[in-house]
Structures are given as C-alpha cells and as structure tokens.
Motif scaffolding. Sequence first.
Motif, mmCIF file in Angstrom:
data_model
loop_
_atom_site.group_PDB
_atom_site.id
_atom_site.type_symbol
_atom_site.label_atom_id
_atom_site.label_comp_id
_atom_site.label_asym_id
_atom_site.label_seq_id
_atom_site.Cartn_x
_atom_site.Cartn_y
_atom_site.Cartn_z
ATOM 1 N N ARG A 144 0.711 -1.140 -0.020
ATOM 2 C CA ARG A 144 -0.155 0.162 0.029
ATOM 3 C C ARG A 144 0.750 1.205 0.004
ATOM 4 N N ARG A 145 1.850 1.392 0.911
ATOM 5 C CA ARG A 145 2.946 2.282 0.779
ATOM 6 C C ARG A 145 3.406 3.008 -0.541
ATOM 7 N N LEU A 146 3.828 1.611 -1.169
ATOM 8 C CA LEU A 146 4.383 1.869 -2.803
ATOM 9 C C LEU A 146 3.386 2.050 -3.636
ATOM 10 N N GLY A 147 2.064 1.832 -3.446
ATOM 11 C CA GLY A 147 1.057 1.908 -4.546
ATOM 12 C C GLY A 147 1.183 0.641 -5.457
ATOM 13 N N VAL A 148 1.669 -0.594 -4.934
ATOM 14 C CA VAL A 148 1.692 -1.837 -5.888
ATOM 15 C C VAL A 148 0.973 -2.902 -5.229
ATOM 16 N N SER A 149 1.057 -4.027 -5.931
ATOM 17 C CA SER A 149 0.184 -5.063 -5.611
ATOM 18 C C SER A 149 1.358 -5.945 -4.514
ATOM 19 N N VAL A 150 0.554 -6.875 -3.603
ATOM 20 C CA VAL A 150 1.298 -7.752 -2.687
ATOM 21 C C VAL A 150 2.060 -8.854 -3.723
ATOM 22 N N ALA A 151 1.433 -9.247 -4.743
ATOM 23 C CA ALA A 151 2.279 -9.922 -5.771
ATOM 24 C C ALA A 151 3.342 -9.493 -6.246
ATOM 25 N N SER A 187 7.403 -10.731 -6.029
ATOM 26 C CA SER A 187 8.221 -10.832 -7.112
ATOM 27 C C SER A 187 9.403 -10.335 -6.938
ATOM 28 N N TRP A 188 9.363 -9.223 -6.419
ATOM 29 C CA TRP A 188 10.810 -8.693 -5.855
ATOM 30 C C TRP A 188 11.438 -9.311 -5.042
ATOM 31 N N GLU A 189 10.849 -10.059 -3.970
ATOM 32 C CA GLU A 189 11.743 -10.640 -3.273
ATOM 33 C C GLU A 189 12.149 -12.143 -3.945
ATOM 34 N N ARG A 190 11.253 -12.652 -4.514
ATOM 35 C CA ARG A 190 11.718 -13.785 -5.557
ATOM 36 C C ARG A 190 13.181 -13.648 -6.461
ATOM 37 N N ALA A 191 13.082 -12.378 -6.837
ATOM 38 C CA ALA A 191 14.190 -12.034 -7.964
ATOM 39 C C ALA A 191 15.390 -11.374 -6.840
ATOM 40 N N GLY A 192 15.430 -11.253 -5.623
ATOM 41 C CA GLY A 192 16.300 -10.796 -4.749
ATOM 42 C C GLY A 192 16.563 -9.369 -4.360
ATOM 43 N N VAL A 193 15.536 -8.735 -5.038
ATOM 44 C CA VAL A 193 15.458 -7.131 -4.751
ATOM 45 C C VAL A 193 15.126 -6.940 -3.038
ATOM 46 N N ALA A 220 13.976 0.270 -5.066
ATOM 47 C CA ALA A 220 13.489 -0.563 -6.173
ATOM 48 C C ALA A 220 12.285 -0.040 -7.047
ATOM 49 N N HIS A 221 11.171 0.723 -6.209
ATOM 50 C CA HIS A 221 10.097 0.898 -7.084
ATOM 51 C C HIS A 221 10.345 2.323 -7.814
ATOM 52 N N PHE A 222 11.283 2.840 -7.451
ATOM 53 C CA PHE A 222 11.915 3.994 -8.090
ATOM 54 C C PHE A 222 12.533 3.500 -9.293
ATOM 55 N N ILE A 223 13.377 2.732 -9.269
ATOM 56 C CA ILE A 223 14.205 2.216 -10.493
ATOM 57 C C ILE A 223 13.337 1.220 -11.368
ATOM 58 N N ARG A 224 12.390 0.792 -10.837
ATOM 59 C CA ARG A 224 11.399 -0.240 -11.457
ATOM 60 C C ARG A 224 10.485 0.797 -12.663
ATOM 61 N N GLY A 269 11.374 3.206 -14.154
ATOM 62 C CA GLY A 269 12.276 3.376 -15.350
ATOM 63 C C GLY A 269 12.072 2.179 -16.292
ATOM 64 N N HIS A 270 11.343 1.085 -15.905
ATOM 65 C CA HIS A 270 11.159 -0.118 -16.707
ATOM 66 C C HIS A 270 12.318 -0.951 -16.723
ATOM 67 N N HIS A 271 13.218 -0.738 -15.738
ATOM 68 C CA HIS A 271 14.613 -1.524 -15.703
ATOM 69 C C HIS A 271 14.319 -2.966 -15.351
ATOM 70 N N PRO A 272 15.101 -4.224 -15.544
ATOM 71 C CA PRO A 272 14.692 -5.301 -15.147
ATOM 72 C C PRO A 272 15.125 -5.507 -13.637
ATOM 73 N N LEU A 273 14.352 -6.546 -13.032
ATOM 74 C CA LEU A 273 14.528 -7.027 -11.677
ATOM 75 C C LEU A 273 16.167 -7.212 -11.364
ATOM 76 N N PRO A 274 16.431 -8.084 -12.407
ATOM 77 C CA PRO A 274 17.831 -8.445 -11.867
ATOM 78 C C PRO A 274 18.979 -7.134 -11.972
ATOM 79 N N LEU A 275 18.706 -6.229 -12.608
ATOM 80 C CA LEU A 275 19.689 -4.958 -12.490
ATOM 81 C C LEU A 275 19.284 -4.371 -11.238
ATOM 82 N N ILE A 276 17.585 -4.072 -10.985
ATOM 83 C CA ILE A 276 17.472 -3.616 -9.729
ATOM 84 C C ILE A 276 17.956 -4.526 -8.307
ATOM 85 N N ALA A 277 18.070 -5.695 -8.472
ATOM 86 C CA ALA A 277 18.478 -6.333 -7.380
ATOM 87 C C ALA A 277 19.905 -6.176 -7.162
ATOM 88 N N THR A 278 20.720 -5.976 -8.188
ATOM 89 C CA THR A 278 21.981 -5.520 -8.129
ATOM 90 C C THR A 278 22.362 -4.202 -7.850
#
Length: 160
Positions: A55-62, A66-72, A97-101, A103-112
């Motif tokens: 809710r804070r980020l304005g995204v879904s729980v899913a 998915s960010w957790e599964r990607a290592g973010v 992570a939300h800020f970078i996402r 920008g349509h950057h992929p999750l592996p980059l965001i995790a890094t």
Amino acid sequence: MVPRAVDRSHAELLRDRGTLDAVGEALAHLHGRPSGARRPPARVAQPFTIGELARRLGVSVATVRSWERAGVLAPDRRPSTNHRTYDADDVLDAELAHFIRRGHHPLPLIATVVQEVRTAGDTRTLESALTDWRARVTARGLAMLKAAALLSDYAGARAD
C-alpha cells in the motif's frame, strides 16, 4: 558476421549506459536531490507487513513477492507466523526498487543496484565505483569508435 558482432557490442554499450543512468538516478534518489522522484522515505518505527508495504508503494502484494523472488528484497520472517516483516532498511530498499522499476529496468538490474547500495556502506563508495565504471564505459565507447574507423578504412582500401 562482423557487422553483427559490432552491433552486439554497441547494444551492450547502450545497456551499460542505461544501467549507469539507473544507478546514478538511484543515488540521486537516495540523496534526496531533485530527479523527478520522491524523496527517500522517513524511517519507520515498527516493521511493516507485506500488505502495508505494498500500500505504501502503491503496488500489489504479488509485485512485492516477485521482488523478493528476484532478490530485490530480503524481509525477515516472524518466527510464530512465518509472515514477512519489513524494517526501515527494507522499506528504503523497496522505495529504491520501486523508483528504479518505474524506469522499466529489469528486476535483476534492480536487485544488483539495491545490493550494491546495501553493501557499499555509504553512497560515497558507490558513487566512486560509479565514476570508475562510467570512465571504463566511455573508454570502451571511444575504442569502439576508433576500431570502427579503422575497419571502415580497411574495407574501403579492400574495395579499391
């Protein structure tokens, strides 16, 4: 074959520059400098649940999962319920992570990027690494330009 290799090299260079831009924007976001993004979040007094964070980020729980599964994100778990808990550092990671996402950057980059920010200790260390990385990418780009000019001269001489 050579034109494809050159094209792949240029595409890789473009991706590297995009990554550098994303990391630079993330650092600006962490410093709270204007970059079209919100400022870093205030520290939270008690851990958030996954629903509260979403809710804070304005995204879904899913999305958070998915960010957790990607290592973010790497939230703790409550021993009694095994529910995720997000402390102040996790919330900051999620905001970044939300800020970078956005920008349509992929999750592996965001995790890094998130991992680099976590392990850098402070943003100055990361900024120094970023400066070095930019210099290497620029040098590689210049070398590619010189090589392309030499290849063009060679191809022109062979055609004559």
